[in-house]
Design an enzyme around this catalytic site. Structure first.
Site, PDB file in Angstrom:
ATOM      1  N   GLY A 230     109.431 -65.710  31.564  1.00 37.66           N
ATOM      2  CA  GLY A 230     110.184 -66.631  30.731  1.00 37.66           C
ATOM      3  C   GLY A 230     110.394 -66.077  29.331  1.00 37.66           C
ATOM      4  O   GLY A 230     109.498 -65.459  28.755  1.00 37.66           O
TER       5      GLY A 230
ATOM      6  N   HIS B 138     104.025 -68.624  43.982  1.00 34.41           N
ATOM      7  CA  HIS B 138     103.972 -67.988  42.661  1.00 34.41           C
ATOM      8  C   HIS B 138     103.157 -68.870  41.716  1.00 34.41           C
ATOM      9  O   HIS B 138     103.709 -69.628  40.937  1.00 34.41           O
ATOM     10  CB  HIS B 138     105.410 -67.820  42.161  1.00 34.41           C
ATOM     11  CG  HIS B 138     105.557 -67.256  40.788  1.00 34.41           C
ATOM     12  ND1 HIS B 138     104.571 -66.541  40.135  1.00 34.41           N
ATOM     13  CD2 HIS B 138     106.615 -67.312  39.917  1.00 34.41           C
ATOM     14  CE1 HIS B 138     105.016 -66.182  38.933  1.00 34.41           C
ATOM     15  NE2 HIS B 138     106.247 -66.635  38.784  1.00 34.41           N
TER      16      HIS B 138
ATOM     17  N   CYS C 226     105.136 -65.711  33.179  1.00 39.35           N
ATOM     18  CA  CYS C 226     104.755 -65.368  34.557  1.00 39.35           C
ATOM     19  C   CYS C 226     103.957 -64.073  34.643  1.00 39.35           C
ATOM     20  O   CYS C 226     103.251 -63.846  35.631  1.00 39.35           O
ATOM     21  CB  CYS C 226     106.000 -65.255  35.432  1.00 39.35           C
ATOM     22  SG  CYS C 226     106.914 -66.800  35.579  1.00 39.35           S
TER      23      CYS C 226
ATOM     24  N   CYS D 264     109.226 -60.438  36.133  1.00 38.36           N
ATOM     25  CA  CYS D 264     110.111 -61.082  35.160  1.00 38.36           C
ATOM     26  C   CYS D 264     109.353 -62.244  34.537  1.00 38.36           C
ATOM     27  O   CYS D 264     108.447 -62.819  35.148  1.00 38.36           O
ATOM     28  CB  CYS D 264     111.399 -61.570  35.827  1.00 38.36           C
ATOM     29  SG  CYS D 264     111.160 -62.779  37.145  1.00 38.36           S
TER      30      CYS D 264
END
Length: 381
Positions: free
Chosen positions: A368, A336, A89, A366
């Protein structure tokens, strides 16, 4: 050491799943913001050293180095290269960091950094259709655990004692803040209207006005039968792209451009890959320490709203002023688009800093696998 400055930043409006941007190929969507950046700054694309482009799910429409084909789709000279970055992300935030680092090191003079994700056309989880993600050694190391962001969000809510009501209050506030920002014109200076299927699209379309704790109460948990995470307090599946032009103060002066902000400090950190989403906490600590700044020095924070527990846990651990956190709403309200989100957040944060004359802004994502980027920029005008 040379500095790195942001000369301009643009983004598309964020399209909801199967919405206004769903018919636009990722390369073409990327080309729209590249073209807008050139139109706004007057920079000759032939002088761009590289295009660093974030994208997460690099298959199908987004395969074959989407960063390179974005350059070609924009009609830029063939000698201009492009590279695709994947830090989950945080991919386009990493693209911004890497571009700034290259400029500061003297290897590049003029770079475009950004990213794209068309989740309507390349669905979340498409990478799982072939092969074995993670590999046998990692699966053996974490035997019995599931690499699931949704489960990670549940674990965070449990660890920090966050109730469903608290999460839903945060989610509904995200919609309210995004609605107020749109109505106030907070995004108009950096959003590039997109024409698709004969219709001009200029406003983030995931927003659900009137969202409240009561309206969210009827949604079923998504990951655990007795869980607290559901579609309404999670980020929306979306489409979008953003781009920033990064150079040095000296080169900007030569081009007749006035920098908006200086890249101050960047950091990346790893954390537990099972809970997965706690990385912004150590990344924030690390970037503040490197910058020689305190949490109170920062005027605005953009902490990506992948799931409501992420910014709430971050807030509890850092002691930041909650009024400075995501003041324009976030991914719960407007979406997102994975590989584009880092650059989108940067354009939003920069707009907030300019409107409120805030010296420092801090952004963190944050990601993955349990990593996180944190970046501090300093307003120049």
């Amino acid at each position: 050491m040379r500095d790195a400055v942001i000369v301009d930043a643009v983004r598309t409006p964020i399209g909801k799943r199967n919405g206004s941007l769903s018919t636009v190929h990722a390369a073409d969507l990327s080309a729209r913001v590249l073209t807008a950046l050139v139109d706004r700054t007057g920079v000759d694309p032939a002088t761009v050293d590289d295009v660093m482009w974030g994208c997460v799910t690099q298959i199908g429409d987004q395969s074959s180095n989407i960063g390179r084909f974005a350059v070609l789709a924009a009609g830029w000279p063939e000698h201009v290269p492009g590279v695709t970055v994947n830090r989950a992300c945080g991919s386009s935030q990493q693209a911004v960091d890497s571009a700034a680092h290259a400029v500061m090191a003297g290897q590049y003079d003029l770079v475009v950094a950004g990213g794209v994700e068309t989740m309507s056309r390349v669905p979340l989880g498409s990478h799982r259709t072939t092969g074995q993600p993670y590999g046998p050694a990692v699966l053996e190391r974490y035997e019995g655990f599931e690499f699931s962001q949704g489960i990670g969000a549940e674990l965070i809510a449990e660890r920090w004692g966050l109730s469903r009501k608290q999460l839903d209050e945060f989610a509904s506030a995200s919609h309210a803040k995004a609605a107020a920002a749109i109505d106030d014109g907070a995004f108009e200076d950096h959003v590039v209207p997109i024409e698709a299927d004969g219709t001009k699209f200029a406003v983030d379309e995931g927003l659900r006005r009137g969202t409240s704790v009561e309206t969210l109460a009827g949604l079923r948990p998504s990951f655990k039968e007795d869980g607290v995470i559901h579609a309404g307090n999670s980020s929306q599946i979306s489409d979008g792209a953003a781009a920033l032009l990064i150079t040095t103060t000296e080169r900007a002066r030569e081009l007749g451009l006035a920098p908006l902000a200086r890249y101050h400090t960047g950091a990346v950190s790893g954390a537990d890959p099972i809970a997965m989403l706690t990385g912004p906490i150590p990344a924030t600590e690390k970037v503040l320490r490197r910058a020689g700044l305190s949490i109170d020095d920062i005027g605005v924070f953009e902490v990506n709203e992948a799931f409501a527990p992420v910014p709430l846990a971050w807030l509890a651990e850092t002691g930041a002023d909650p009024e400075r956190l995501n003041p324009l709403g976030g991914a719960i309200a407007v979406g997102h688009p994975l590989g584009g989100s880092g650059a989108i957040l940067m354009t939003r944060m920069l707009a907030r800093m300019r409107r409120r004359e805030l010296r420092y802004g801090l952004q963190t994502m944050c990601e993955g696998g349990g990593t996180a980027n944190a970046t501090i920029i300093e307003l120049l005008r």
